[in-house]
Write a protein that holds these residues in place. Sequence first.
Motif, PDB file in Angstrom:
ATOM      1  N   ARG A   1       0.838  -1.205   0.000  1.00 24.91           N
ATOM      2  CA  ARG A   1       0.000   0.000   0.000  1.00 24.91           C
ATOM      3  C   ARG A   1       0.880   1.264   0.000  1.00 24.91           C
ATOM      4  NH1 ARG A   1      -3.045  -1.409   3.926  1.00 24.91           N
ATOM      5  NH2 ARG A   1      -4.612  -2.288   2.565  1.00 24.91           N
ATOM      6  N   ALA A   2       1.893   1.276   0.874  1.00 25.79           N
ATOM      7  CA  ALA A   2       2.753   2.464   0.990  1.00 25.79           C
ATOM      8  C   ALA A   2       3.504   2.720  -0.324  1.00 25.79           C
ATOM      9  CB  ALA A   2       3.741   2.281   2.145  1.00 25.79           C
ATOM     10  N   LEU A   3       4.095   1.663  -0.895  1.00 24.88           N
ATOM     11  CA  LEU A   3       4.850   1.850  -2.139  1.00 24.88           C
ATOM     12  C   LEU A   3       3.923   2.130  -3.310  1.00 24.88           C
ATOM     13  CD1 LEU A   3       7.550  -0.837  -1.469  1.00 24.88           C
ATOM     14  CD2 LEU A   3       8.072   1.509  -2.150  1.00 24.88           C
ATOM     15  N   GLY A   4       2.757   1.506  -3.302  1.00 23.98           N
ATOM     16  CA  GLY A   4       1.798   1.697  -4.392  1.00 23.98           C
ATOM     17  C   GLY A   4       1.336   3.138  -4.501  1.00 23.98           C
ATOM     18  N   ARG A   5       1.238   3.832  -3.362  1.00 17.11           N
ATOM     19  CA  ARG A   5       0.833   5.246  -3.471  1.00 17.11           C
ATOM     20  C   ARG A   5       2.055   6.160  -3.622  1.00 17.11           C
ATOM     21  NH1 ARG A   5      -0.922   4.633   2.384  1.00 17.11           N
ATOM     22  NH2 ARG A   5       0.982   5.216   3.443  1.00 17.11           N
ATOM     23  N   ALA A   6       3.206   5.735  -3.064  1.00 22.53           N
ATOM     24  CA  ALA A   6       4.378   6.623  -3.091  1.00 22.53           C
ATOM     25  C   ALA A   6       5.069   6.671  -4.456  1.00 22.53           C
ATOM     26  CB  ALA A   6       5.384   6.177  -2.026  1.00 22.53           C
TER      27      ALA A   6
ATOM     28  N   GLY B   1       7.894   1.742   3.222  1.00 21.80           N
ATOM     29  CA  GLY B   1       7.418   0.525   2.549  1.00 21.80           C
ATOM     30  C   GLY B   1       8.582  -0.407   2.230  1.00 21.80           C
ATOM     31  N   ALA B   2       9.689   0.166   1.784  1.00 19.05           N
ATOM     32  CA  ALA B   2      10.845  -0.648   1.415  1.00 19.05           C
ATOM     33  C   ALA B   2      11.423  -1.366   2.634  1.00 19.05           C
ATOM     34  CB  ALA B   2      11.908   0.240   0.772  1.00 19.05           C
ATOM     35  N   TRP B   3      11.401  -0.685   3.776  1.00 17.83           N
ATOM     36  CA  TRP B   3      11.864  -1.318   5.016  1.00 17.83           C
ATOM     37  C   TRP B   3      11.018  -2.563   5.313  1.00 17.83           C
ATOM     38  CZ3 TRP B   3       9.215  -0.011  10.075  1.00 17.83           C
ATOM     39  CH2 TRP B   3       9.712  -0.793  11.119  1.00 17.83           C
ATOM     40  N   LEU B   4       9.694  -2.393   5.246  1.00 24.74           N
ATOM     41  CA  LEU B   4       8.797  -3.524   5.509  1.00 24.74           C
ATOM     42  C   LEU B   4       9.037  -4.655   4.500  1.00 24.74           C
ATOM     43  CD1 LEU B   4       5.449  -1.637   6.277  1.00 24.74           C
ATOM     44  CD2 LEU B   4       7.045  -2.644   7.920  1.00 24.74           C
ATOM     45  N   CYS B   5       9.234  -4.288   3.234  1.00 21.36           N
ATOM     46  CA  CYS B   5       9.492  -5.307   2.206  1.00 21.36           C
ATOM     47  C   CYS B   5      10.775  -6.075   2.511  1.00 21.36           C
ATOM     48  CB  CYS B   5       9.612  -4.661   0.826  1.00 21.36           C
ATOM     49  SG  CYS B   5       8.045  -4.021   0.211  1.00 21.36           S
TER      50      CYS B   5
ATOM     51  N   LEU C   1      -3.524  -2.051  -3.620  1.00 19.70           N
ATOM     52  CA  LEU C   1      -3.305  -1.200  -4.801  1.00 19.70           C
ATOM     53  C   LEU C   1      -4.591  -0.541  -5.296  1.00 19.70           C
ATOM     54  CD1 LEU C   1      -0.734  -3.388  -6.801  1.00 19.70           C
ATOM     55  CD2 LEU C   1      -0.255  -1.395  -5.375  1.00 19.70           C
ATOM     56  N   GLY C   2      -5.681  -0.798  -4.595  1.00 26.65           N
ATOM     57  CA  GLY C   2      -6.946  -0.160  -4.953  1.00 26.65           C
ATOM     58  C   GLY C   2      -7.521  -0.673  -6.256  1.00 26.65           C
ATOM     59  N   GLY C   3      -7.292  -1.945  -6.573  1.00 20.95           N
ATOM     60  CA  GLY C   3      -7.833  -2.512  -7.823  1.00 20.95           C
ATOM     61  C   GLY C   3      -8.671  -3.744  -7.540  1.00 20.95           C
ATOM     62  N   ASN C   4      -9.075  -4.443  -8.615  1.00 22.09           N
ATOM     63  CA  ASN C   4      -9.890  -5.657  -8.465  1.00 22.09           C
ATOM     64  C   ASN C   4      -9.088  -6.914  -8.747  1.00 22.09           C
ATOM     65  OD1 ASN C   4     -12.255  -4.130  -8.090  1.00 22.09           O
ATOM     66  ND2 ASN C   4     -12.345  -3.791 -10.308  1.00 22.09           N
ATOM     67  N   ASN C   5      -8.010  -6.764  -9.506  1.00 22.88           N
ATOM     68  CA  ASN C   5      -7.233  -7.926  -9.919  1.00 22.88           C
ATOM     69  C   ASN C   5      -5.759  -7.636  -9.621  1.00 22.88           C
ATOM     70  OD1 ASN C   5      -5.390  -9.245 -11.941  1.00 22.88           O
ATOM     71  ND2 ASN C   5      -7.278 -10.337 -12.425  1.00 22.88           N
TER      72      ASN C   5
END
Length: 354
Positions: A197-202, A222-226, A283-287
């Motif tokens: 979520r963090a990387l997807g918006r950043a 986000g990268a830290w968490l990854c 990522l705010g999508g369906n797929n």
Amino acid sequence: MQSFVYNGLPARVVFGSGTRTQLKSEIERANCKRALVLSTPEQKSSVEELAASLGGLAAGVFAEATMHTPVDVTERAMQKVKELQADCTVAVGGGSTTGLGKAIALRTDLTQFVIPTTYAGSEMTPIIGETQGGAKTTQRTMKVLPEVVIYDVDLTMTLPAKLSATSGMNAIAHAVEALYALDRNPVMSLMAEEAIRALGRALPAIVADPEDRKARSDALYGAWLCGICLGSVGMALHHKLCHVLGGSFDLPHAETHTVVLPHAFAYNAAAAPEAAERIARALGGNNAALSLFALSGTLGAPRSLKELGMPEDGIEKAADIAVKNPYWNPRPIERNAIRDLIARAWAGAEPQPG
Ligand code: NAD
């Protein structure tokens, strides 16, 4: 009912803006006195400034870090360690520089301080890959897990938009595979979804404006968490494929991850429904696979192996190597479907379940 094993990795993490100024006190806190500061030739001048700020705690700078941790570079660095009687290393840079610090730790057990400047995540893992005579050997050992990691958002501001995009997609790949890892656990899944979520918006915000500090902070978080995901649970098809493609055709690391990820996930999606749901939600999508593909499109990142320089006749060869040694994956590895996956990634086509 779920059952799992959770194994947390020890690390001290300092995160923020301007945190590099805490390096000196962190070195003192660890009772170290002679730091060898590591970097790539490209980052040498900024790292020399940082070394100067350490005063007597800096024993010297070694600025020859390079991709894939070649053993001959490590041997030259080891000479420096001995000459200068270093008692710790400070790696300032991306996965290549962190890799050199790890290679030194593997041979000496010196304390490692890492200041990451990309989103690769190596600083959070007990994993090291080294190359010698064209062959890459990867191992997992707690000897190489860095003791102290200082994330300073300021140092990521210079990471070019293009590199930020692919490095960020490389990070997302760690979180994606953590969601369907054989040894996944609820804590890691929380981190993985939050990271995506963090990387997807950043990342789109960084590509639009590389000086967006809020987005830079989000991306590094986000990268830290990854990185924690990569270090804590096993990876599967995606990382295996990238390893094969990178090694066989000398393709660039982060770009290869960026191209392959939507396709590798599409292959696994039906066998990993919870992962698919979490990724799509993040990522705010369906797929999930199409959302990952759309993200790389939004970032203007490479979408085909062809544009990375892989020859078309390499598709069959890559499929052969990828199915040679068995490894765990949520969906069984089927040669024809893997071949089709690689062919789609080569051409830059939309991901499909296969
Ligand atoms: P990198 O470290 O090779 O850096 C790429 C280039 O960008 C270098 O020239 C570097 O000097 C420059 N750079 C880095 N940060 C910068 C910044 N903020 N501003 C300007 N330039 C900057 O690239 P990477 O993708 O971070 O690392 C890739 C390597 O890391 C690969 O060899 C990969 O195998 C390894 N890796 C290992 C692990 C692990 O757990 N062992 C995890 C991820 C990656």
